[in-house]
Design an enzyme around this catalytic site. Structure first.
Site, short mmCIF file in Angstrom:
data_model
loop_
_atom_site.label_atom_id
_atom_site.label_comp_id
_atom_site.label_asym_id
_atom_site.label_seq_id
_atom_site.Cartn_x
_atom_site.Cartn_y
_atom_site.Cartn_z
N ASP A 157 0.81 -1.21 0.00
CA ASP A 157 0.00 0.00 0.00
C ASP A 157 0.85 1.27 0.00
O ASP A 157 2.07 1.22 0.17
CB ASP A 157 -0.96 0.00 1.21
CG ASP A 157 -0.27 -0.42 2.51
OD1 ASP A 157 0.97 -0.29 2.59
OD2 ASP A 157 -0.96 -0.87 3.43
N ASN A 196 -7.08 -2.50 14.36
CA ASN A 196 -8.48 -2.80 14.03
C ASN A 196 -8.61 -4.04 13.15
O ASN A 196 -9.68 -4.31 12.60
CB ASN A 196 -9.13 -1.59 13.32
CG ASN A 196 -8.47 -1.27 11.98
OD1 ASN A 196 -7.49 -1.89 11.60
ND2 ASN A 196 -9.03 -0.31 11.26
N HIS A 236 -6.97 -4.61 10.28
CA HIS A 236 -6.76 -4.45 8.83
C HIS A 236 -5.48 -5.16 8.38
O HIS A 236 -4.56 -5.37 9.17
CB HIS A 236 -6.78 -2.97 8.41
CG HIS A 236 -5.56 -2.17 8.75
ND1 HIS A 236 -5.56 -0.80 8.80
CD2 HIS A 236 -4.28 -2.53 9.06
CE1 HIS A 236 -4.36 -0.36 9.11
NE2 HIS A 236 -3.57 -1.38 9.27
N GLU A 267 -9.52 -2.08 5.26
CA GLU A 267 -10.09 -1.72 6.55
C GLU A 267 -11.38 -2.51 6.81
O GLU A 267 -12.04 -2.95 5.86
CB GLU A 267 -10.42 -0.21 6.56
CG GLU A 267 -9.24 0.71 6.30
CD GLU A 267 -8.31 0.87 7.52
OE1 GLU A 267 -8.32 0.02 8.42
OE2 GLU A 267 -7.55 1.86 7.53
P1 PGA Z 1 2.61 -1.25 12.47
O1 PGA Z 1 1.42 -1.22 11.39
O2 PGA Z 1 3.55 -2.32 12.03
O3 PGA Z 1 3.22 0.12 12.41
O4 PGA Z 1 1.97 -1.56 13.78
C1 PGA Z 1 0.84 -2.40 10.98
C2 PGA Z 1 -0.35 -2.14 10.09
O5 PGA Z 1 -1.04 -1.13 10.26
O6 PGA Z 1 -0.62 -2.99 9.23
#
Ligand code: PGA
Length: 258
Positions: free
Chosen positions: A82, A151, A153, A158
């Site tokens: 992404d 959450n 995702h 999402e």
């Molecule tokens: P993070 O993000 O590794 O910074 O916790 C993970 C994500 O949002 O997929």
């Protein structure tokens, strides 16, 4: 949820490869070892890559292995999950910048084999279709590395009533904006939209490795391994994948293994 329809989490965990490791260092060692093993076995492997705080240790180890001449990325192709829609590649919070800073500038990957969402010059729709065609033309993703949002995702897919299979533009969830605001001067600076690989490209990967570290991920991990598949917790769809490994540290496992 109705009474009696809860799946035994232990049964779910037996169906998946779940590796609960001591801490973040061990998680990073395990993840890097998996990537290196694949690249040694298949020189032209196609890797699906993630950004965020979680895979930083994995990239640092892969760079070290490369410097020690243990692994070469000269024939490897990569697809990132992404990118924020509105950030130029040179922006310090863009995922283009992140990937070059943590990984690509330190290894012998060929720039033409690096793919990160960016739709300059194309409409978003045209870009997304092109990104999916590039994944297909590369023969699909051999190994997809994933983080997980608090959450649930994966990529920027999402929680929603339905999920899209292909690459698409997405409105970020409030929780994601809050979580990611730590990297920006203020929450108002966090881009509201991003381009993400869809859940279809992720699920079509030959193998998936999901990484999670820290207490902040414990709820999302428990909901992803509950035996229930729901688009309200996108990572729960991974329970349907035949070759998925969750590598998580003790804190991220604190709800499933208190
Ligand atoms: P993070 O993000 O590794 O910074 O916790 C993970 C994500 O949002 O997929």
């Amino acid at each position: 949820m109705q009474a009696g329809d809860r799946t035994d989490p232990k049964a779910v965990m037996r169906m998946l490869n779940l590796e609960i490791v001591k801490n973040y260092d061990e998680l990073s060692d395990r993840a890097a070892a998996k990537v290196a093993a694949l690249v040694k076995e298949k020189r032209d492997a196609v890797l699906g890559l993630a950004t965020g705080a979680t895979p930083e240790g994995m990239y640092a180890r892969l760079v070290r292995m490369h410097r020690a001449e243990e692994v070469s990325f000269s024939s490897v192709t990569t697809f990132n999950l992404d990118e924020y829609e509105s950030l130029p590649p040179g922006h310090p919070q863009s995922y283009h910048y992140y990937m070059h800073r943590h990984f690509f500038s330190h290894i012998n990957i060929s720039p033409q084999r690096i793919n990160i969402p960016l739709c300059s010059g194309l409409s978003v729709e045209a870009f997304c279709l092109d990104y999916d065609s590039r994944i297909e033309a590369a023969g699909g993703i051999d190994l997809q590395i994933l983080g997980i949002g608090s959450n649930g995702h994966v990529g920027f897919n999402e929680p929603a009533n339905s999920l899209l299979l292909g690459t698409h533009l997405v409105e970020l969830a409030e929780e994601t904006i809050r979580d990611n605001s730590r990297h920006f001067d203020s929450p108002g600076d966090v881009p509201r939209r991003a381009i993400t690989m869809g859940i279809g490209s992720i699920m079509q990967a030959g193998e998936i490795v999901l990484l999670a570290s820290g207490k902040g991920k414990a709820r999302a991990i428990a909901d992803s391994l509950s035996g229930r598949v729901t688009t309200a917790v996108p990572a729960s769809l991974l329970q349907l994948h035949p070759r998925v490994t969750f590598i998580i540290d003790k804190e991220a496992a604190s709800i499933i293994e208190p």
